[in-house]
Design a protein around this motif. Sequence first.
Motif, PDB file in Angstrom:
ATOM      1  N   ASN A 115     -32.639  -5.750   8.959  1.00 31.30           N
ATOM      2  CA  ASN A 115     -31.828  -5.084   7.945  1.00 31.30           C
ATOM      3  C   ASN A 115     -30.369  -4.949   8.349  1.00 31.30           C
ATOM      4  N   SER A 116     -30.096  -4.411   9.544  1.00 33.19           N
ATOM      5  CA  SER A 116     -28.708  -4.231   9.955  1.00 33.19           C
ATOM      6  C   SER A 116     -28.608  -4.029  11.460  1.00 33.19           C
ATOM      7  N   VAL A 117     -27.357  -4.127  11.938  1.00 29.99           N
ATOM      8  CA  VAL A 117     -27.078  -3.980  13.365  1.00 29.99           C
ATOM      9  C   VAL A 117     -25.811  -3.157  13.534  1.00 29.99           C
ATOM     10  N   LYS A 118     -25.773  -2.374  14.604  1.00 27.76           N
ATOM     11  CA  LYS A 118     -24.610  -1.547  14.897  1.00 27.76           C
ATOM     12  C   LYS A 118     -24.291  -1.737  16.379  1.00 27.76           C
ATOM     13  N   LYS A 121     -25.424 -12.419  12.374  1.00 21.02           N
ATOM     14  CA  LYS A 121     -24.671 -11.292  11.811  1.00 21.02           C
ATOM     15  C   LYS A 121     -23.501 -10.878  12.705  1.00 21.02           C
ATOM     16  N   THR A 122     -23.701 -10.875  14.036  1.00 25.22           N
ATOM     17  CA  THR A 122     -22.649 -10.420  14.951  1.00 25.22           C
ATOM     18  C   THR A 122     -21.713 -11.545  15.374  1.00 25.22           C
ATOM     19  N   LEU A 137     -30.615  -1.801  16.171  1.00 21.12           N
ATOM     20  CA  LEU A 137     -31.106  -2.622  15.071  1.00 21.12           C
ATOM     21  C   LEU A 137     -31.931  -1.786  14.112  1.00 21.12           C
ATOM     22  N   ASN A 190     -40.547   1.217   9.353  1.00 16.82           N
ATOM     23  CA  ASN A 190     -39.129   1.042   9.653  1.00 16.82           C
ATOM     24  C   ASN A 190     -38.922   1.352  11.132  1.00 16.82           C
ATOM     25  N   LYS A 231     -31.183 -13.752  13.639  1.00 10.49           N
ATOM     26  CA  LYS A 231     -30.493 -13.092  12.512  1.00 10.49           C
ATOM     27  C   LYS A 231     -29.414 -12.147  13.034  1.00 10.49           C
ATOM     28  N   VAL A 232     -29.711 -11.458  14.137  1.00  2.96           N
ATOM     29  CA  VAL A 232     -28.729 -10.553  14.748  1.00  2.96           C
ATOM     30  C   VAL A 232     -27.538 -11.358  15.258  1.00  2.96           C
TER      31      VAL A 232
END
Length: 94
Positions: A82-85, A32-33, A69, A54, A28-29
Amino acid sequence: MAQIPGGYSEIKLAAPETQKICDAVKSKVEEKTGEQYEVFNARRYRSQVVAGMNYVIKVHVGGSHYLHLMVYQNLSGEVTFNSVKKVEEPLEPF
């Protein structure tokens, strides 16, 4: 320092369980990236108890590159990405 009720824990070294969570969300990461990661090693994490857990996890992806993550694990152990930065900032929820 004690964890604030409802808040995130202090930063901890990643354990084998943390790596299992990262392995579960790796595809999934990458989706997304838009990148493929040969290296995907959990290094540190923070956690927050909710109806499940979480996590904010710092993942080494090769060289001097890291991802942060945001991941949720429910009470039955299912993991949701949920999300990645892609930044070199302190390990904080986002």
